[in-house]
Design a protein around this motif. Structure first.
Motif, short mmCIF file in Angstrom:
data_model
loop_
_atom_site.label_atom_id
_atom_site.label_comp_id
_atom_site.label_asym_id
_atom_site.label_seq_id
_atom_site.Cartn_x
_atom_site.Cartn_y
_atom_site.Cartn_z
N ASP A 137 0.80 -1.21 0.07
CA ASP A 137 -0.26 -0.44 0.02
C ASP A 137 1.40 1.03 -0.11
O ASP A 137 0.03 2.13 0.14
CB ASP A 137 -0.90 0.33 1.33
CG ASP A 137 -1.70 -1.48 1.97
OD1 ASP A 137 -2.06 -1.37 0.15
OD2 ASP A 137 -2.17 -2.01 2.28
N LEU A 138 2.33 0.99 -0.04
CA LEU A 138 3.24 1.72 0.48
C LEU A 138 3.07 2.60 -1.15
O LEU A 138 3.80 1.83 -2.04
CB LEU A 138 4.31 2.14 0.50
CG LEU A 138 4.28 1.80 2.90
CD1 LEU A 138 5.81 0.74 3.24
CD2 LEU A 138 3.85 2.51 3.80
N ASP A 139 3.23 3.83 -1.61
CA ASP A 139 3.96 4.82 -2.85
C ASP A 139 4.80 4.39 -2.94
O ASP A 139 5.00 4.04 -4.25
CB ASP A 139 3.26 5.75 -2.84
CG ASP A 139 1.41 6.02 -2.97
OD1 ASP A 139 0.66 4.56 -3.56
OD2 ASP A 139 0.97 6.72 -2.33
N SER A 140 5.57 5.04 -1.95
CA SER A 140 7.16 5.39 -2.07
C SER A 140 7.59 4.69 -0.53
O SER A 140 7.04 4.70 0.12
CB SER A 140 7.65 6.47 -2.65
OG SER A 140 7.13 7.57 -1.68
N VAL A 141 9.41 4.72 -0.71
CA VAL A 141 10.09 4.03 0.41
C VAL A 141 11.22 4.94 0.49
O VAL A 141 12.09 4.14 -0.37
CB VAL A 141 10.12 2.00 0.42
CG1 VAL A 141 10.42 2.40 1.86
CG2 VAL A 141 8.38 1.34 0.98
N LEU A 142 11.52 5.58 0.87
CA LEU A 142 12.22 5.81 1.11
C LEU A 142 13.37 6.28 2.54
O LEU A 142 13.62 6.27 3.04
CB LEU A 142 12.03 8.20 1.12
CG LEU A 142 11.43 8.48 -0.16
CD1 LEU A 142 10.83 9.91 0.37
CD2 LEU A 142 11.80 8.59 -1.24
N ILE A 143 14.75 5.99 1.82
CA ILE A 143 16.05 5.72 3.07
C ILE A 143 16.53 6.57 2.08
O ILE A 143 17.13 6.84 0.78
CB ILE A 143 15.73 3.93 2.37
CG1 ILE A 143 16.75 3.61 1.53
CG2 ILE A 143 15.16 3.33 3.32
CD1 ILE A 143 17.68 2.30 1.53
N ALA A 198 14.92 -4.29 5.19
CA ALA A 198 15.60 -4.69 6.02
C ALA A 198 15.05 -3.63 7.23
O ALA A 198 13.98 -3.79 7.28
CB ALA A 198 16.57 -6.05 6.99
N GLU A 199 15.90 -3.08 7.00
CA GLU A 199 16.23 -1.60 8.36
C GLU A 199 14.04 -0.46 6.97
O GLU A 199 14.28 -0.25 8.44
CB GLU A 199 16.95 -0.84 7.78
CG GLU A 199 16.94 0.37 8.51
CD GLU A 199 18.77 1.06 8.66
OE1 GLU A 199 18.57 1.96 9.08
OE2 GLU A 199 19.26 0.75 8.34
N ILE A 209 11.27 -5.60 14.76
CA ILE A 209 12.65 -7.17 14.30
C ILE A 209 14.13 -5.96 14.79
O ILE A 209 14.31 -5.21 14.70
CB ILE A 209 12.58 -7.00 13.08
CG1 ILE A 209 12.92 -5.58 12.58
CG2 ILE A 209 11.51 -7.91 13.53
CD1 ILE A 209 13.49 -6.24 10.65
N ASP A 210 14.84 -7.37 15.00
CA ASP A 210 16.34 -7.12 16.36
C ASP A 210 16.94 -7.39 15.09
O ASP A 210 17.67 -8.10 14.64
CB ASP A 210 16.11 -8.21 16.88
CG ASP A 210 17.72 -7.77 17.78
OD1 ASP A 210 18.65 -6.60 17.34
OD2 ASP A 210 18.13 -8.15 18.95
#
Length: 233
Positions: A137-143, A198-199, A209-210
């Motif tokens: 559902d996320l339009d974008s994932v910024l890192i 993962a982050e 999560i660890d």
């Protein structure tokens, strides 16, 4: 003549650096007696290349390498000869004659990973599958990614959604880890590390999560040809 091989990198050898892996194969070529071609000049070295090296600490069941030979040799002989001298954890699983001229690094476009995540408490374990459904559902994932600019490293904001071909939650394994499979962009046209994924999952979905306990294995790599992905061998 060029032979393309697939090999594993598992066990404690996942902590072997790329440079040390190159040195290991250089010694193994000499010990095996196969007629590898050498560069010319004052300091000759065997002509071979490993496609898209792994980050330190990641296992792999399918790494790829091309080796140039002085004379014709059967791929089966290359595989058997190398496996006789390689240490446990590094094993050639297939070898074929390479017909192309492009380098492996320029050809490989995707990597398929198994990512094992440790979820810290039972409440988050029971809601993990539902939370992961929210990823689509996320339009974008910024890192923030570090990139070289000259001699310096700068932080660049990147949307990683286009770098993910597929993401699937399999189940919890017998050790209690949540197992995900991910097809991620790699190579010259874009690259996403599974650790960064993962982050991002933790940051955007609050999975509990660890991150320090994350375990990663590359299952295979793929080239892209005519809009389709296929194995290098």
């Amino acid at each position: 003549m060029i032979i393309r091989v697939r090999f594993t990198k598992t066990g404690y050898l996942k902590f072997l650096s790329h440079l040390d892996l190159v040195r290991l194969f250089t010694r193994s070529f000499s010990r095996s007696g196969i007629p590898v071609k050498f560069t010319e000049g004052f300091n000759p070295h065997p002509k071979f290349s490993i496609g898209n090296p792994l980050s330190l600490g990641i296992e792999s069941t399918a790494e790829y390498m091309e080796i140039e030979f002085e004379e014709d040799i059967r791929p089966e002989k290359v595989m058997v000869s190398l496996n006789t001298v390689l240490p446990e954890g590094i094993k050639v699983t297939e070898a074929v004659v390479s017909e192309g001229t492009a380098s492996l690094t320029s050809l490989i476009r995707w990597s398929h990973y198994e990512i094992r995540l440790w979820v810290k408490n039972e409440a988050d374990r029971t809601t993990l599958a539902d939370k992961l459904k929210g990823w689509d559902d996320l339009d974008s994932v910024l890192i923030d990614k570090k990139k070289k600019r000259g001699k310096n490293k700068i932080s660049v904001r990147v949307d990683i959604k286009p770098l993910i071909g597929n993401l699937q939650f399999k189940d919890f394994d017998q050790d209690g880890f949540a197992v995900l499979c991910a097809l991620l962009k790699t190579g010259e046209e874009g690259n996403l590390k599974p650790s960064d994924l993962a982050e991002a999952l933790e940051t955007h979905l609050s999975l509990g999560i660890d991150l320090e306990m994350t375990q990663i294995k590359r299952l295979d790599a793929f080239v892209e040809k005519d809009g389709k992905i296929e194995k290098p061998i």
